[in-house]
Design a protein around this motif. Structure first.
Motif, PDB file in Angstrom:
ATOM      1  N   ASN A  41       0.848  -1.192   0.000  1.00 39.55           N
ATOM      2  CA  ASN A  41       0.000   0.000   0.000  1.00 39.55           C
ATOM      3  C   ASN A  41       0.878   1.234   0.000  1.00 39.55           C
ATOM      4  O   ASN A  41       2.012   1.193   0.471  1.00 39.55           O
ATOM      5  CB  ASN A  41      -0.886   0.036   1.250  1.00 39.55           C
ATOM      6  CG  ASN A  41      -1.933  -1.052   1.273  1.00 39.55           C
ATOM      7  OD1 ASN A  41      -2.000  -1.899   0.395  1.00 39.55           O
ATOM      8  ND2 ASN A  41      -2.761  -1.034   2.293  1.00 39.55           N
ATOM      9  N   VAL A  42       0.343   2.354  -0.510  1.00 37.14           N
ATOM     10  CA  VAL A  42       1.047   3.633  -0.406  1.00 37.14           C
ATOM     11  C   VAL A  42       0.229   4.574   0.457  1.00 37.14           C
ATOM     12  O   VAL A  42      -1.003   4.488   0.509  1.00 37.14           O
ATOM     13  CB  VAL A  42       1.320   4.288  -1.779  1.00 37.14           C
ATOM     14  CG1 VAL A  42       2.360   3.510  -2.547  1.00 37.14           C
ATOM     15  CG2 VAL A  42       0.064   4.471  -2.587  1.00 37.14           C
ATOM     16  N   THR A  43       0.939   5.427   1.154  1.00 39.80           N
ATOM     17  CA  THR A  43       0.330   6.429   2.010  1.00 39.80           C
ATOM     18  C   THR A  43       1.105   7.723   1.803  1.00 39.80           C
ATOM     19  O   THR A  43       2.069   7.738   1.042  1.00 39.80           O
ATOM     20  CB  THR A  43       0.334   5.967   3.481  1.00 39.80           C
ATOM     21  OG1 THR A  43      -0.445   6.867   4.267  1.00 39.80           O
ATOM     22  CG2 THR A  43       1.736   5.863   4.042  1.00 39.80           C
ATOM     23  N   ASP A  44       0.691   8.782   2.450  1.00 41.29           N
ATOM     24  CA  ASP A  44       1.293  10.080   2.198  1.00 41.29           C
ATOM     25  C   ASP A  44       1.588  10.812   3.491  1.00 41.29           C
ATOM     26  O   ASP A  44       0.926  10.610   4.498  1.00 41.29           O
ATOM     27  CB  ASP A  44       0.338  10.912   1.334  1.00 41.29           C
ATOM     28  CG  ASP A  44       0.934  12.229   0.891  1.00 41.29           C
ATOM     29  OD1 ASP A  44       2.176  12.335   0.859  1.00 41.29           O
ATOM     30  OD2 ASP A  44       0.176  13.141   0.580  1.00 41.29           O
ATOM     31  N   ALA A  45       2.579  11.672   3.397  1.00 42.75           N
ATOM     32  CA  ALA A  45       2.871  12.632   4.450  1.00 42.75           C
ATOM     33  C   ALA A  45       2.381  13.986   3.944  1.00 42.75           C
ATOM     34  O   ALA A  45       2.293  14.206   2.744  1.00 42.75           O
ATOM     35  CB  ALA A  45       4.377  12.679   4.713  1.00 42.75           C
ATOM     36  N   PRO A  46       2.041  14.899   4.831  1.00 47.26           N
ATOM     37  CA  PRO A  46       1.552  16.210   4.384  1.00 47.26           C
ATOM     38  C   PRO A  46       2.545  16.934   3.479  1.00 47.26           C
ATOM     39  O   PRO A  46       3.753  16.813   3.652  1.00 47.26           O
ATOM     40  CB  PRO A  46       1.360  16.983   5.691  1.00 47.26           C
ATOM     41  CG  PRO A  46       1.193  15.931   6.733  1.00 47.26           C
ATOM     42  CD  PRO A  46       2.043  14.767   6.285  1.00 47.26           C
ATOM     43  N   VAL A  47       2.014  17.658   2.499  1.00 46.95           N
ATOM     44  CA  VAL A  47       2.816  18.465   1.583  1.00 46.95           C
ATOM     45  C   VAL A  47       2.251  19.875   1.613  1.00 46.95           C
ATOM     46  O   VAL A  47       1.059  20.076   1.378  1.00 46.95           O
ATOM     47  CB  VAL A  47       2.754  17.901   0.143  1.00 46.95           C
ATOM     48  CG1 VAL A  47       3.523  18.797  -0.812  1.00 46.95           C
ATOM     49  CG2 VAL A  47       3.303  16.478   0.102  1.00 46.95           C
ATOM     50  N   ASP A  48       3.088  20.845   1.935  1.00 44.91           N
ATOM     51  CA  ASP A  48       2.639  22.241   2.002  1.00 44.91           C
ATOM     52  C   ASP A  48       2.241  22.758   0.621  1.00 44.91           C
ATOM     53  O   ASP A  48       2.897  22.470  -0.368  1.00 44.91           O
ATOM     54  CB  ASP A  48       3.745  23.132   2.567  1.00 44.91           C
ATOM     55  CG  ASP A  48       4.031  22.827   4.034  1.00 44.91           C
ATOM     56  OD1 ASP A  48       3.128  22.295   4.708  1.00 44.91           O
ATOM     57  OD2 ASP A  48       5.148  23.122   4.486  1.00 44.91           O
ATOM     58  N   HIS A  49       1.173  23.503   0.568  1.00 48.67           N
ATOM     59  CA  HIS A  49       0.717  24.233  -0.611  1.00 48.67           C
ATOM     60  C   HIS A  49       0.239  23.356  -1.760  1.00 48.67           C
ATOM     61  O   HIS A  49      -0.018  23.871  -2.836  1.00 48.67           O
ATOM     62  CB  HIS A  49       1.785  25.206  -1.114  1.00 48.67           C
ATOM     63  CG  HIS A  49       2.343  26.077  -0.037  1.00 48.67           C
ATOM     64  ND1 HIS A  49       1.584  27.035   0.607  1.00 48.67           N
ATOM     65  CD2 HIS A  49       3.570  26.115   0.535  1.00 48.67           C
ATOM     66  CE1 HIS A  49       2.338  27.632   1.523  1.00 48.67           C
ATOM     67  NE2 HIS A  49       3.536  27.101   1.498  1.00 48.67           N
ATOM     68  N   ALA A  50       0.131  22.055  -1.567  1.00 49.55           N
ATOM     69  CA  ALA A  50      -0.328  21.178  -2.645  1.00 49.55           C
ATOM     70  C   ALA A  50      -1.786  20.806  -2.445  1.00 49.55           C
ATOM     71  O   ALA A  50      -2.240  20.559  -1.331  1.00 49.55           O
ATOM     72  CB  ALA A  50       0.526  19.921  -2.712  1.00 49.55           C
ATOM     73  N   LYS A  51      -2.504  20.768  -3.533  1.00 49.08           N
ATOM     74  CA  LYS A  51      -3.888  20.317  -3.541  1.00 49.08           C
ATOM     75  C   LYS A  51      -3.961  18.855  -3.973  1.00 49.08           C
ATOM     76  O   LYS A  51      -4.873  18.133  -3.597  1.00 49.08           O
ATOM     77  CB  LYS A  51      -4.689  21.208  -4.499  1.00 49.08           C
ATOM     78  CG  LYS A  51      -6.164  20.949  -4.509  1.00 49.08           C
ATOM     79  CD  LYS A  51      -6.979  22.091  -5.092  1.00 49.08           C
ATOM     80  CE  LYS A  51      -6.866  22.251  -6.568  1.00 49.08           C
ATOM     81  NZ  LYS A  51      -7.807  23.246  -7.115  1.00 49.08           N
ATOM     82  N   GLY A  52      -2.989  18.423  -4.756  1.00 47.58           N
ATOM     83  CA  GLY A  52      -2.936  17.041  -5.212  1.00 47.58           C
ATOM     84  C   GLY A  52      -1.531  16.668  -5.644  1.00 47.58           C
ATOM     85  O   GLY A  52      -0.809  17.498  -6.200  1.00 47.58           O
TER      86      GLY A  52
END
Length: 159
Positions: A41-52
């Protein structure tokens, strides 16, 4: 242009370290095999200023401790917005594929990310889109050399 290696490693590799194993129960009457299963599975860490942060996955290569890599190419490209998979959410790329038991050195996520092509891209809050690309030395994909083991009759999950 933004490099998928720098953004992608922050996003993907941070979550790719966790390995969970669970025993498969049984009545004792089953035939014991020397195989286990793996889900990725893939997951994400927060990214500043990104919508996608949209990434096209084309397959996964599993790297055994010895022997040749095991490739799993997807029948169709999987386009995943990584920002949809934060705070404990994840997207399945592989679901319980059978692998020989043993030790593995890591996995490579095969990604379509060509420079100047909007196959993998980042969308900022101001609606600007920028192509993500893999550096020439990383054209095979993003590799995590986090060792894991596959045990007979057990399931393992890499996130």
């Amino acid at each position: 242009m933004f490099s998928l290696k720098s953004i992608g490693q922050k996003i993907l590799i941070q979550g790719l370290i966790l390995i969970l194993a669970s025993c498969g129960g049984g009545s004792g009457d089953e035939v014991i095999t020397l195989n286990g299963s793996l889900s990725v599975n893939v997951t994400d860490a927060p990214v500043d200023h990104a919508k996608g942060v949209w990434v096209q996955f084309t397959g996964i290569e599993i790297i055994p401790e010895t022997g040749q890599p095991i490739n799993h190419d997807f029948a169709e490209v999987k386009l995943v917005n990584l920002l949809d998979h934060q705070d404990g959410l994840s997207e399945s790329l592989l679901n319980e594929i059978e692998l020989p038991n043993g030790h593995y050195d890591g996995v490579t996520l095969h990604i379509q990310a060509k420079q100047g092509v909007m196959d993998s891209y980042i969308e900022f809050r101001n609606d600007e889109l920028y192509s993500l690309h893999m550096p020439d030395h990383a054209l095979r994909g993003l590799t995590s050399y986090q060792p894991f083991s596959i045990e007979a009759n057990q399931s393992s999950l890499i996130m």
